[in-house]
Design a protein around this motif. Sequence first.
Motif, PDB file in Angstrom:
ATOM      1  N   LEU A 208      12.671  93.174  89.214  1.00  0.00           N
ATOM      2  CA  LEU A 208      11.241  92.866  89.152  1.00  0.00           C
ATOM      3  C   LEU A 208      10.842  92.087  90.400  1.00  0.00           C
ATOM      4  CD1 LEU A 208       8.561  92.800  87.575  1.00  0.00           C
ATOM      5  CD2 LEU A 208       9.327  90.642  86.563  1.00  0.00           C
ATOM      6  N   GLN A 209      11.621  91.072  90.735  1.00  0.00           N
ATOM      7  CA  GLN A 209      11.499  90.302  91.964  1.00  0.00           C
ATOM      8  C   GLN A 209      12.918  90.015  92.429  1.00  0.00           C
ATOM      9  OE1 GLN A 209       9.124  86.756  91.306  1.00  0.00           O
ATOM     10  NE2 GLN A 209       7.811  87.822  89.865  1.00  0.00           N
ATOM     11  N   GLU A 210      13.051  89.354  93.565  1.00  0.00           N
ATOM     12  CA  GLU A 210      14.387  89.038  94.047  1.00  0.00           C
ATOM     13  C   GLU A 210      15.130  88.167  93.037  1.00  0.00           C
ATOM     14  OE1 GLU A 210      16.661  86.956  97.850  1.00  0.00           O
ATOM     15  OE2 GLU A 210      14.478  87.111  97.826  1.00  0.00           O
ATOM     16  N   GLY A 211      16.271  88.662  92.572  1.00  0.00           N
ATOM     17  CA  GLY A 211      17.088  87.911  91.636  1.00  0.00           C
ATOM     18  C   GLY A 211      16.599  87.913  90.204  1.00  0.00           C
ATOM     19  N   ILE A 212      15.584  88.732  89.899  1.00  0.00           N
ATOM     20  CA  ILE A 212      14.956  88.724  88.582  1.00  0.00           C
ATOM     21  C   ILE A 212      14.952  90.132  87.991  1.00  0.00           C
ATOM     22  CG2 ILE A 212      12.797  88.324  87.328  1.00  0.00           C
ATOM     23  CD1 ILE A 212      14.010  85.754  88.301  1.00  0.00           C
ATOM     24  N   LEU A 213      15.241  90.255  86.694  1.00  0.00           N
ATOM     25  CA  LEU A 213      15.126  91.529  85.994  1.00  0.00           C
ATOM     26  C   LEU A 213      14.127  91.407  84.855  1.00  0.00           C
ATOM     27  CD1 LEU A 213      16.770  91.673  82.988  1.00  0.00           C
ATOM     28  CD2 LEU A 213      18.705  91.324  84.512  1.00  0.00           C
ATOM     29  N   GLN A 214      13.632  92.543  84.374  1.00  0.00           N
ATOM     30  CA  GLN A 214      12.617  92.557  83.325  1.00  0.00           C
ATOM     31  C   GLN A 214      13.119  93.362  82.136  1.00  0.00           C
ATOM     32  OE1 GLN A 214       8.528  93.647  84.476  1.00  0.00           O
ATOM     33  NE2 GLN A 214       8.490  95.042  82.721  1.00  0.00           N
ATOM     34  N   THR A 215      12.872  92.856  80.912  1.00  0.00           N
ATOM     35  CA  THR A 215      13.239  93.572  79.691  1.00  0.00           C
ATOM     36  C   THR A 215      12.058  93.534  78.718  1.00  0.00           C
ATOM     37  OG1 THR A 215      14.034  91.746  78.288  1.00  0.00           O
ATOM     38  CG2 THR A 215      15.553  92.569  79.973  1.00  0.00           C
ATOM     39  N   THR A 240      14.361  83.529  80.900  1.00  0.00           N
ATOM     40  CA  THR A 240      13.600  82.504  81.607  1.00  0.00           C
ATOM     41  C   THR A 240      12.170  82.355  81.115  1.00  0.00           C
ATOM     42  OG1 THR A 240      14.989  82.846  83.558  1.00  0.00           O
ATOM     43  CG2 THR A 240      12.911  81.688  83.900  1.00  0.00           C
ATOM     44  N   TRP A 241      11.437  83.441  81.013  1.00  0.00           N
ATOM     45  CA  TRP A 241      10.078  83.343  80.479  1.00  0.00           C
ATOM     46  C   TRP A 241       9.599  84.719  80.037  1.00  0.00           C
ATOM     47  CZ3 TRP A 241       6.318  86.140  83.106  1.00  0.00           C
ATOM     48  CH2 TRP A 241       6.563  86.424  84.460  1.00  0.00           C
ATOM     49  N   SER A 242       8.544  84.711  79.229  1.00  0.00           N
ATOM     50  CA  SER A 242       7.932  85.961  78.786  1.00  0.00           C
ATOM     51  C   SER A 242       6.461  85.944  79.141  1.00  0.00           C
ATOM     52  CB  SER A 242       8.101  86.143  77.265  1.00  0.00           C
ATOM     53  OG  SER A 242       7.434  85.115  76.567  1.00  0.00           O
ATOM     54  N   ALA A 243       5.844  87.129  79.147  1.00  0.00           N
ATOM     55  CA  ALA A 243       4.414  87.213  79.395  1.00  0.00           C
ATOM     56  C   ALA A 243       3.671  86.511  78.263  1.00  0.00           C
ATOM     57  CB  ALA A 243       3.984  88.676  79.483  1.00  0.00           C
ATOM     58  N   SER A 250       9.730  90.441  79.158  1.00  0.00           N
ATOM     59  CA  SER A 250      10.321  89.128  79.413  1.00  0.00           C
ATOM     60  C   SER A 250      11.118  89.225  80.704  1.00  0.00           C
ATOM     61  CB  SER A 250      11.252  88.721  78.265  1.00  0.00           C
ATOM     62  OG  SER A 250      10.583  88.769  77.021  1.00  0.00           O
ATOM     63  N   VAL A 251      11.369  88.101  81.349  1.00  0.00           N
ATOM     64  CA  VAL A 251      12.122  88.119  82.597  1.00  0.00           C
ATOM     65  C   VAL A 251      13.335  87.221  82.495  1.00  0.00           C
ATOM     66  CG1 VAL A 251      10.065  88.631  83.972  1.00  0.00           C
ATOM     67  CG2 VAL A 251      10.816  86.269  83.705  1.00  0.00           C
ATOM     68  N   SER A 252      14.370  87.593  83.232  1.00  0.00           N
ATOM     69  CA  SER A 252      15.633  86.854  83.248  1.00  0.00           C
ATOM     70  C   SER A 252      16.163  86.795  84.666  1.00  0.00           C
ATOM     71  CB  SER A 252      16.674  87.539  82.352  1.00  0.00           C
ATOM     72  OG  SER A 252      16.206  87.695  81.033  1.00  0.00           O
ATOM     73  N   ILE A 253      16.895  85.719  84.970  1.00  0.00           N
ATOM     74  CA  ILE A 253      17.579  85.622  86.258  1.00  0.00           C
ATOM     75  C   ILE A 253      18.806  86.527  86.202  1.00  0.00           C
ATOM     76  CG2 ILE A 253      18.696  84.082  87.921  1.00  0.00           C
ATOM     77  CD1 ILE A 253      17.142  81.777  86.623  1.00  0.00           C
ATOM     78  N   ARG A 254      18.982  87.394  87.186  1.00  0.00           N
ATOM     79  CA  ARG A 254      20.085  88.354  87.205  1.00  0.00           C
ATOM     80  C   ARG A 254      21.439  87.645  87.335  1.00  0.00           C
ATOM     81  NH1 ARG A 254      19.356  93.741  89.161  1.00  0.00           N
ATOM     82  NH2 ARG A 254      21.286  93.364  90.287  1.00  0.00           N
TER      83      ARG A 254
END
Length: 277
Positions: A208-215, A240-243, A250-254
Motif C-alpha cells: 500500500l505504501q513503503e513497508g505497509i500492506l493492506q488487508t 497498525t490501524w484501520s480506516a 486495515s493496514v499493517s507494517i510488513r
Amino acid sequence: TDRNSVLPADAIGDVENHVVVAVFEARIAIGDEIRWVPVGRGTAFPISPTLFLTNRHVIEFDENGRDELTAAWKNARAVESVSVLDTRVVLVGRFGFGKAREIPARVRFKGVEKNDDLAVLSIEEPGSFACHFAPVPPQRSQVFAIGFPGVSADLATSLGSMDQLIEKIEHFLGKDLQPDGSLDLVKLIGPMNLEPTSNDGIISKTHLQEGILQTNAVIAGGNSGGPLLDAKGRVIGINTWSAVDNNGFSVSIRSDRVKEILADTAFHDQIDWSLFP
C-alpha cells in the motif's frame, strides 16, 4: 531442516495463547493525590523470551493526549491542578499459561519514521515462546489479525472515551489499588477482554505504501500492535490501524520492514534471526 516444518499444528492457537495486552500508564498528580492511571492499550507479542513487539502509538501520548488527559481529570475531580509526573508500560495476560497477571516492561526502542509505528518492549522474567515470521504472501492470501479489540488503544484521543474510562477508574479507586497506587489491571480490563480474538481476511494490497500492506481483516483500536498471521501461524505484519469505521480495509507494517528495523537496533544480537525469513 525447514524451520517452518517445526511449527506446531495449531501455530495460530499458540500465538493467541502468548499475545498480551500492552497498557500505557501515566502517573498523575490530581491535586494532592498521586495515582497511576491507564491511558492507552493495545496488543503486544513475543519475538524472543524477553522481547515483545507492539505499535509505538500504543505506548506514548499522541499529539494532544497529555493535555486531554489532564483536562478530563480536572473536570472529573473539579480540581485546578492535574499534572503528569511519569509514564510506564505494563503487559497484562496469561503469557502462554496459568492465571492472568501483570508484568512491567521497559521500552527498548521506538520507531521514528512516519510508517515505522513500531516499539520494542523488554521484560525481566523470560518466557519460552517466540513468534515465527514469514515473507508477505501474494495478494488475496488468507490472513488472521490477532489481538484484543475489546480494549481501546486510543482512550486519550477523545474526551468522550476518557470520561468513560475515568468513570470506571473511579469505581476501582480505593478498592483494588496496588501498593504503588496503581489499579489492578487484570480486574480493570476484565476476563472477557483478556481473551484474544482472531479475525480473518485476505491481503488486498501487498504494498500500500513503503513497508505497509493492506488487508480486509477487521481490526479495532485494541488490535494495534498485534500480529497479522498467514495460514501457517507465521507473522507477516503488525496490525497498525484501520480506516474510519473499518471501511473495508486495515493496514499493517510488513514483516520485511519489521526485520529491517530490528536489525538496526542496539539489541539485535538478542534476537533469534532463525525465526525470520
